[in-house]
Write a protein that holds these residues in place. Structure first.
Motif, PDB file in Angstrom:
ATOM      1  N   ARG A  69       0.843  -1.201   0.000  1.00 59.89           N
ATOM      2  CA  ARG A  69       0.000   0.000   0.000  1.00 59.89           C
ATOM      3  C   ARG A  69       0.874   1.245   0.000  1.00 59.89           C
ATOM      4  NH1 ARG A  69      -3.720   0.510   4.758  1.00 59.89           N
ATOM      5  NH2 ARG A  69      -2.084  -0.526   5.905  1.00 59.89           N
ATOM      6  N   PRO A  70       0.392   2.340  -0.564  1.00 57.76           N
ATOM      7  CA  PRO A  70       1.193   3.565  -0.515  1.00 57.76           C
ATOM      8  C   PRO A  70       1.469   3.977   0.929  1.00 57.76           C
ATOM      9  CG  PRO A  70      -0.976   3.958  -1.523  1.00 57.76           C
ATOM     10  CD  PRO A  70      -0.871   2.493  -1.263  1.00 57.76           C
ATOM     11  N   ARG A  71       2.583   4.655   1.105  1.00 58.03           N
ATOM     12  CA  ARG A  71       3.021   5.022   2.461  1.00 58.03           C
ATOM     13  C   ARG A  71       1.935   5.762   3.236  1.00 58.03           C
ATOM     14  NH1 ARG A  71       7.139   5.632   5.895  1.00 58.03           N
ATOM     15  NH2 ARG A  71       8.444   4.353   4.579  1.00 58.03           N
ATOM     16  N   TRP A  72       1.271   6.714   2.604  1.00 58.02           N
ATOM     17  CA  TRP A  72       0.309   7.521   3.369  1.00 58.02           C
ATOM     18  C   TRP A  72      -0.799   6.649   3.960  1.00 58.02           C
ATOM     19  CZ3 TRP A  72      -4.895   7.866   2.213  1.00 58.02           C
ATOM     20  CH2 TRP A  72      -5.306   7.547   0.912  1.00 58.02           C
ATOM     21  N   LYS A  73      -1.178   5.591   3.269  1.00 55.39           N
ATOM     22  CA  LYS A  73      -2.224   4.721   3.827  1.00 55.39           C
ATOM     23  C   LYS A  73      -1.704   3.910   5.007  1.00 55.39           C
ATOM     24  CE  LYS A  73      -5.011   4.044  -0.302  1.00 55.39           C
ATOM     25  NZ  LYS A  73      -5.391   3.094  -1.345  1.00 55.39           N
ATOM     26  N   ARG A  74      -0.456   3.509   4.908  1.00 56.60           N
ATOM     27  CA  ARG A  74       0.117   2.740   6.024  1.00 56.60           C
ATOM     28  C   ARG A  74       0.274   3.633   7.253  1.00 56.60           C
ATOM     29  NH1 ARG A  74       5.248   1.423   4.137  1.00 56.60           N
ATOM     30  NH2 ARG A  74       4.971   2.237   2.045  1.00 56.60           N
ATOM     31  N   VAL A  75       0.698   4.858   7.033  1.00 49.96           N
ATOM     32  CA  VAL A  75       0.851   5.789   8.159  1.00 49.96           C
ATOM     33  C   VAL A  75      -0.521   6.111   8.748  1.00 49.96           C
ATOM     34  CG1 VAL A  75       1.682   8.052   8.885  1.00 49.96           C
ATOM     35  CG2 VAL A  75       2.986   6.726   7.212  1.00 49.96           C
ATOM     36  N   LEU A  76      -1.499   6.241   7.881  1.00 47.65           N
ATOM     37  CA  LEU A  76      -2.858   6.533   8.331  1.00 47.65           C
ATOM     38  C   LEU A  76      -3.396   5.400   9.225  1.00 47.65           C
ATOM     39  CD1 LEU A  76      -5.489   7.930   5.855  1.00 47.65           C
ATOM     40  CD2 LEU A  76      -6.114   6.601   7.830  1.00 47.65           C
ATOM     41  N   SER A  77      -3.165   4.149   8.812  1.00 47.39           N
ATOM     42  CA  SER A  77      -3.597   3.017   9.649  1.00 47.39           C
ATOM     43  C   SER A  77      -2.915   3.061  11.009  1.00 47.39           C
ATOM     44  CB  SER A  77      -3.252   1.679   8.969  1.00 47.39           C
ATOM     45  OG  SER A  77      -4.015   1.509   7.817  1.00 47.39           O
ATOM     46  N   ALA A  78      -1.630   3.388  11.007  1.00 47.50           N
ATOM     47  CA  ALA A  78      -0.899   3.471  12.276  1.00 47.50           C
ATOM     48  C   ALA A  78      -1.456   4.603  13.137  1.00 47.50           C
ATOM     49  CB  ALA A  78       0.591   3.674  12.009  1.00 47.50           C
ATOM     50  N   ALA A  79      -1.802   5.730  12.506  1.00 44.95           N
ATOM     51  CA  ALA A  79      -2.369   6.861  13.250  1.00 44.95           C
ATOM     52  C   ALA A  79      -3.724   6.487  13.836  1.00 44.95           C
ATOM     53  CB  ALA A  79      -2.507   8.084  12.329  1.00 44.95           C
ATOM     54  N   ASP A  80      -4.472   5.699  13.100  1.00 46.83           N
ATOM     55  CA  ASP A  80      -5.772   5.244  13.587  1.00 46.83           C
ATOM     56  C   ASP A  80      -5.604   4.411  14.854  1.00 46.83           C
ATOM     57  OD1 ASP A  80      -8.680   4.808  13.262  1.00 46.83           O
ATOM     58  OD2 ASP A  80      -8.070   2.725  12.928  1.00 46.83           O
ATOM     59  N   ARG A  81      -4.575   3.575  14.881  1.00 44.08           N
ATOM     60  CA  ARG A  81      -4.334   2.759  16.076  1.00 44.08           C
ATOM     61  C   ARG A  81      -3.766   3.605  17.211  1.00 44.08           C
ATOM     62  NH1 ARG A  81      -2.813  -1.055  12.170  1.00 44.08           N
ATOM     63  NH2 ARG A  81      -0.632  -0.457  12.295  1.00 44.08           N
ATOM     64  N   ALA A  82      -2.896   4.559  16.892  1.00 42.64           N
ATOM     65  CA  ALA A  82      -2.196   5.311  17.929  1.00 42.64           C
ATOM     66  C   ALA A  82      -3.050   6.427  18.518  1.00 42.64           C
ATOM     67  CB  ALA A  82      -0.901   5.889  17.357  1.00 42.64           C
ATOM     68  N   LEU A  83      -3.778   7.131  17.669  1.00 42.12           N
ATOM     69  CA  LEU A  83      -4.486   8.355  18.086  1.00 42.12           C
ATOM     70  C   LEU A  83      -5.916   8.329  17.559  1.00 42.12           C
ATOM     71  CD1 LEU A  83      -1.584  10.800  17.108  1.00 42.12           C
ATOM     72  CD2 LEU A  83      -2.394  10.449  19.453  1.00 42.12           C
ATOM     73  N   GLY A  84      -6.547   7.152  17.673  1.00 43.26           N
ATOM     74  CA  GLY A  84      -7.820   6.928  17.005  1.00 43.26           C
ATOM     75  C   GLY A  84      -8.897   7.951  17.285  1.00 43.26           C
ATOM     76  N   GLU A  85      -9.047   8.358  18.537  1.00 41.37           N
ATOM     77  CA  GLU A  85     -10.152   9.281  18.837  1.00 41.37           C
ATOM     78  C   GLU A  85      -9.775  10.738  18.593  1.00 41.37           C
ATOM     79  OE1 GLU A  85     -12.522   8.604  22.277  1.00 41.37           O
ATOM     80  OE2 GLU A  85     -12.734   6.456  21.863  1.00 41.37           O
ATOM     81  N   ASP A  86      -8.480  11.056  18.614  1.00 43.25           N
ATOM     82  CA  ASP A  86      -8.066  12.391  18.164  1.00 43.25           C
ATOM     83  C   ASP A  86      -8.495  12.562  16.710  1.00 43.25           C
ATOM     84  OD1 ASP A  86      -6.940  13.462  20.405  1.00 43.25           O
ATOM     85  OD2 ASP A  86      -4.855  13.218  19.785  1.00 43.25           O
ATOM     86  N   LEU A  87      -8.157  11.552  15.928  1.00 45.66           N
ATOM     87  CA  LEU A  87      -8.484  11.573  14.512  1.00 45.66           C
ATOM     88  C   LEU A  87     -10.005  11.547  14.323  1.00 45.66           C
ATOM     89  CD1 LEU A  87      -6.674  11.588  12.043  1.00 45.66           C
ATOM     90  CD2 LEU A  87      -6.554   9.091  12.149  1.00 45.66           C
ATOM     91  N   GLY A  88     -10.658  10.757  15.166  1.00 44.57           N
ATOM     92  CA  GLY A  88     -12.104  10.607  15.069  1.00 44.57           C
ATOM     93  C   GLY A  88     -12.850  11.910  15.285  1.00 44.57           C
ATOM     94  N   GLN A  89     -12.358  12.725  16.233  1.00 41.26           N
ATOM     95  CA  GLN A  89     -13.015  14.015  16.488  1.00 41.26           C
ATOM     96  C   GLN A  89     -13.041  14.866  15.238  1.00 41.26           C
ATOM     97  OE1 GLN A  89     -12.430  16.520  19.929  1.00 41.26           O
ATOM     98  NE2 GLN A  89     -11.169  14.946  20.854  1.00 41.26           N
ATOM     99  N   LEU A  90     -11.940  14.818  14.496  1.00 41.49           N
ATOM    100  CA  LEU A  90     -11.850  15.640  13.289  1.00 41.49           C
ATOM    101  C   LEU A  90     -12.650  14.993  12.150  1.00 41.49           C
ATOM    102  CD1 LEU A  90      -8.017  16.401  13.594  1.00 41.49           C
ATOM    103  CD2 LEU A  90      -9.938  17.784  14.411  1.00 41.49           C
TER     104      LEU A  90
END
Ligand SMILES: [Zn+2]
Length: 677
Positions: free
Chosen positions: A347-368
Motif C-alpha cells: 500500500r502507498p506510504r500515506w495509507k500505512r501511516v494513516l492506519s498506524a495513526a488510527d491505532r495510535a491516536l484513534g479518537e483524536d483523529l475521530g473528532q476531526l
C-alpha cells in the motif's frame, strides 16, 4: 463483524486489508444506494446462487495490487481514507500548539512520512530493546523482559491484557491468554500437507532475511530462524484451536495470585507483575488456557536462554518492521502481505501511516473525522433503525415456539438493556499524556503502544467504563461486546452504500442487515447467549431450551460444513458458528425491522425491482467482494466468519419471503428452518 475480547484482537504485523483508488469525499447530490443494478448478472439464477445473481457482474472488477480482497468495504474505506488523509495533511502542514490534537496527529503523520529520517536512523531507535534482550541470563530476567516488551506493544511469549471479568461484569481484571506466535494461529505450525509446509518454509526464509537485514551473517541468520520456528512450534503445540477458543466457559479460569506458582511453576509471576506494575490489590487474574502456561513455564527453564533471546529479538523485529526503513517494510510485506494473503503491491506510504495513526491516536483523529463525515441527521436516522431492529428482535423472541416462557423473559430483559452506541463517543479519549513529535516514526508508534498499555492498566480497581468505545469512530466495522451487552456502530461504517441518510428504507435496511441485524443477533448466538443481561457469563437458560438451541445450532454447523470454498476446502461449521448464526438471524431481524419501519407506507418499485427484491439485493451487494485464492484460504483457516459468498447464500437458503420475492420454489425439506432467530 464482531470484535471479541480486546485481548484477542492484538495486532498481528500482517497488513490490514484496506483501500485503493480514492473517491473524492464530496457530498453526493443524490443518495448513494445499496442497490446497484449494474452489478447484477441477469444470466444467473437468484434461486440457485443469489451471490452470483446480485454480485455476478462485480466479478469483473479487478483487485488492485495492494489488496488481498477488494469489494464494497474497500470502496467505503477509500472514501474514509480520503477524508482522513486531508485531515492529516492539513494538521501536518499547519501544526498546532504543543499538546493539541492538531499537533499530535500532524506530527505523527509527518514522522511517518519522513522517509529520509527513517532510513537514516535505521535500527538505531531499537538499540535499547536489543541491548536489554542481550543481557538476559536467567528465566526470571527473561520473564521481566517479556513484561517490558508487553508494555511497549511487542506481544512476545504470551498475551496479557485487562478486560471486563466475564463472570463479574462490574469489574475489570488482568487477563492472560495464549499467544507468542509469528504465524496467524497454531494450525499453521501443525497442519500436515504440502501447502502448509510451503508456508512454514516461507516463514523460515522470511525470518532468515529479516535477521540478515538486522546485520547477521547468512548462516547465523538461518540457524536463528530455525531456532525461532522450533520454539514457536512448541508454543503452538501447547495452544488451543480456534474452535476450542470459542467456548467462553472453557476459557475462563480465575486464579488467585498466590496459586499461580502452582499452576505454572516455571513462570516467575511476581517478577512479571512487578514489571508491568500490577497493583497488589489485584488478588486474582484470569488465565484463559492454563495448560498453555504450564507448558510455557516449563519451556522457560528447559529451552536454552540463547534461543529465547533470539526469539525475543525476532518479535521486536517483526513488530517494528512496518515502521522501519524500506528494506524491512518490503520484506515484511513480502511474507505477511504477499505470501499469506496474496496482495501483490505494498500500500502507498500515506495509507500505512494513516492506519498506524488510527491505532495510535484513534479518537483524536475521530473528532476531526466526524465533523465532515457524520451529521446529526445521520445519527438520528441510524438510531431509529436500531430502534426498529430491537422491536423486530422482540417479536422474534416472543414468537420462538421452541423457547419456554422463563427463558423468554430473560432474553427480553437482555434485549431491553442492550445498549447501542452510534456514530462517535459522547466523551472523547484524552491523549494529552502521550508525547508525539517529529522523531523517528517507530518511536512514536512505540510511545503510543506504551500509552495504550498504561491506559488499560489504569482501569484495574476502577468500575467498568461503559462510555468507552472499543472501535474508533472512523472504523468501517461494528461490534457486539457480550460482557458489556452493547453494540457499537461507528460513523465509519454508517457510510454509503451501506447507509445514506437520504436513501430509502429498502436500501438502508438491506445493506445494514449485515451490521445492525448481525450485531444484535450476536447477543443471542451460541457464545452471546451464555452471557446474561448484565454481561455476566452465567447460564439463564432452562435445560430444555438450551438443548433445543443447540439442536438448531447443529443444523447450522452441518449446513456450513457442506459448503466447499475451494476444491477440497470446506468451511468449518463449528469455527464459524457464532458468525453464521448472526448472519442468518441478522437478515431475518433486519427484514422484520424493514417491515416495521415501512408499515403503512406505500413503497414503489425502483428500476423494475420490488421493495422486497431491493432489500435482498442491497443485502447481497453489501457483501460484493473479489478475493485472491490465498486470502480466501487464509480466511477459511483463520477467520471465524464465513467467506462472503456464503455469507449471502447461507442466510437466504431458507427464507420464505426471499423465495417469494424472486419466484423460487420452496426450500427443499432438508434445508427447512435451520435458523434460530
Ligand atoms: Zn459478527
Amino acid at each position: 463483524m464482531n470484535v471479541h475480547r480486546i485481548l484477542l484482537s492484538l495486532a498481528l504485523a500482517a497488513p490490514l486489508a484496506i483501500q485503493s483508488p480514492a473517491a473524492p469525499p464530496v457530498a453526493a447530490p443524490h443518495p448513494i444506494l445499496g442497490v446497484d443494478p449494474s452489478y447484477i448478472d441477469p444470466a444467473a439464477s437468484p434461486c440457485r446462487d443469489f451471490y452470483a445473481y446480485a454480485d455476478g457482474a462485480f466479478d469483473k472488477v479487478p483487485i488492485p495490487g495492494e489488496y488481498a480482497s477488494y469489494g464494497v468495504n474497500q470502496e467505503i474505506d477509500e472514501r474514509n481514507f480520503a477524508i482522513l488523509k486531508g485531515i492529516l495533511e492539513s494538521s501536518a502542514r499547519t501544526g498546532g500548539t504543543k499538546g493539541s490534537i492538531a499537533q499530535r496527529v500532524g506530527d505523527f503523520y509527518a514522522s511517518g512520512m519522513d522517509e529520509a529520517l527513517i532510513e537514516k536512523e535505521g535500527l538505531k531507535p531499537l538499540a535499547p530493546l536489543f541491548a536489554a534482550i542481550e543481557a538476559i541470563k536467567t528465566p526470571a530476567a527473561l520473564v521481566a523482559e517479556m513484561g517490558r516488551l508487553h508494555t511497549q506493544g511487542v506481544h512476545a511469549g504470551f498475551g496479557f491484557g485487562v478486560q471486563v471479568d466475564d463472570k463479574d461484569s462490574s469489574a475489570m481484571i488482568a487477563s492472560f491468554w495464549q499467544g507468542g506466535l509469528g504465524l496467524p494461529e497454531r494450525d499453521y505450525y501443525l497442519r500436515p500437507g504440502k501447502e502448509a509446509e510451503a508456508i512454514r518454509q516461507a516463514y523460515v526464509a522470511h525470518m532468515t532475511r529479516m535477521f540478515e537485514l538486522a546485520g547477521d551473517a547468512p548462516a547465523s541468520a538461518r540457524s536463528q530462524a530455525d531456532t525461532v520456528m522450533a520454539l514457536e512450534t512448541k508454543l503452538a503445540q501447547a495452544s488451543r484451536t480456534l474452535v476450542d477458543l470459542r467456548d467462553p466457559q472453557a476459557n475462563y479460569h480465575k486464579v488467585a495470585r498466590k496459586d499461580l506458582a502452582a499452576l505454572a511453576p516455571g513462570l516467575d509471576w511476581n517478577t512479571y507483575f512487578a514489571t508491568v506494575a500490577l497493583p497488589a490489590s489485584e488478588t486474582s487474574v484470569l488465565v484463559g488456557q492454563p495448560e498453555f502456561y504450564k507448558a510455557l513455564g516449563a519451556m522457560l527453564g528447559s529451552e536454552p536462554m540463547e534461543s529465547w533471546r533470539t526469539y525475543l529479538r525476532w518479535h521486536v523485529l517483526r513488530t517494528a518492521a512496518p515502521f522501519l526503513g524500506s528494506a524491512f517494510v518490503g520484506e515484511n510485506f513480502a511474507f505477511y502481505g504477499r505470501t499469506l494473503s496474496g496482495a501483490t503491491e505494498l500500500r502507498p506510504r500515506w495509507k500505512r501511516v494513516l492506519s498506524a495513526a488510527d491505532r495510535a491516536l484513534g479518537e483524536d483523529l475521530g473528532q476531526l473525522y466526524v465533523k465532515t463525515a457524520f451529521s446529526p441527521a445521520a445519527k438520528a436516522r441510524a438510531l431509529e433503525m436500531v430502534h426498529f431492529h430491537k422491536e423486530a428482535m422482540r417479536a422474534r423472541i416472543l414468537a420462538a415456539d421452541w423457547m419456554g416462557e422463563a427463558t423468554k423473559q430473560q432474553a427480553l430483559r437482555k434485549l431491553d438493556t442492550m445498549r447501542a452506541k452510534v456514530g462517535y463517543p459522547d466523551r472523547w479519549r484524552d491523549y494529552s499524556a502521550l508525547e508525539i513529535s517529529r522523531r523517528p516514526f517507530v518511536l512514536n508508534v512505540e510511545a503510543a503502544a506504551a500509552f495504550e498499555f498504561r491506559r488499560r492498566m489504569a482501569k484495574l480497581g476502577k468500575p467498568v467504563d461503559r462510555e468507552e468505545w472499543h472501535m474508533t469512530p472512523q472504523t468501517n466495522n461494528a461490534y457486539y461486546e457480550p460482557s458489556l451487552n452493547e453494540m457499537c456502530f461507528p460513523a465509519g461504517i454508517l457510510q454509503p452504500p451501506f447507509f445514506d441518510e437520504k436513501a430509502d428504507d429498502a436500501s438502508n435496511y438491506g445493506a445494514l442487515a449485515s451490521t445492525i441485524g448481525h450485531e444484535l443477533t450476536h447477543g443471542f448466538d451460541d457464545q452471546g447467549r451464555q452471557y446474561d443481561w448484565q454481561g455476566n457469563l452465567k447460564d439463564w437458560w432452562t435445560a430444555d431450551d438450551a438443548k433445543r438451541f443447540e439442536a438448531r445450532a447443529d443444523h447450522i454447523v452441518k449446513q456450513y460444513d457442506a459448503f466447499e470454498v475451494l476444491p477440497g476446502l470446506h468451511i468449518n461449521g463449528k469455527q464459524t458458528l457464532g458468525e453464521n448464526i448472526a448472519d442468518i438471524g441478522g437478515l431475518r431481524v433486519s427484514y422484520e425491522a424493514f417491515k416495521l419501519a415501512t408499515k403503512g407506507k406505500e413503497l414503489k418499485p425502483v428500476d423494475g425491482f420490488t421493495p422486497d427484491q431491493r432489500f435482498f439485493i442491497a443485502f447481497a451487494q453489501g457483501w460484493r467482494t473479489n478475493q485472491r485464492p490465498q486470502a480466501l484460504r487464509l480466511g477459511v483457516t483463520t477467520d471465524v466468519h464465513s467467506p462472503v459468498r456464503w455469507r449471502v447464500i447461507g442466510p437466504v437458503a431458507d427464507f420464505p419471503e426471499f423465495r417469494k420475492a424472486f419466484g423460487c420454489e420452496a426450500a427443499p425439506a432438508t434445508q427447512a428452518r435451520t435458523a434460530i432467530w
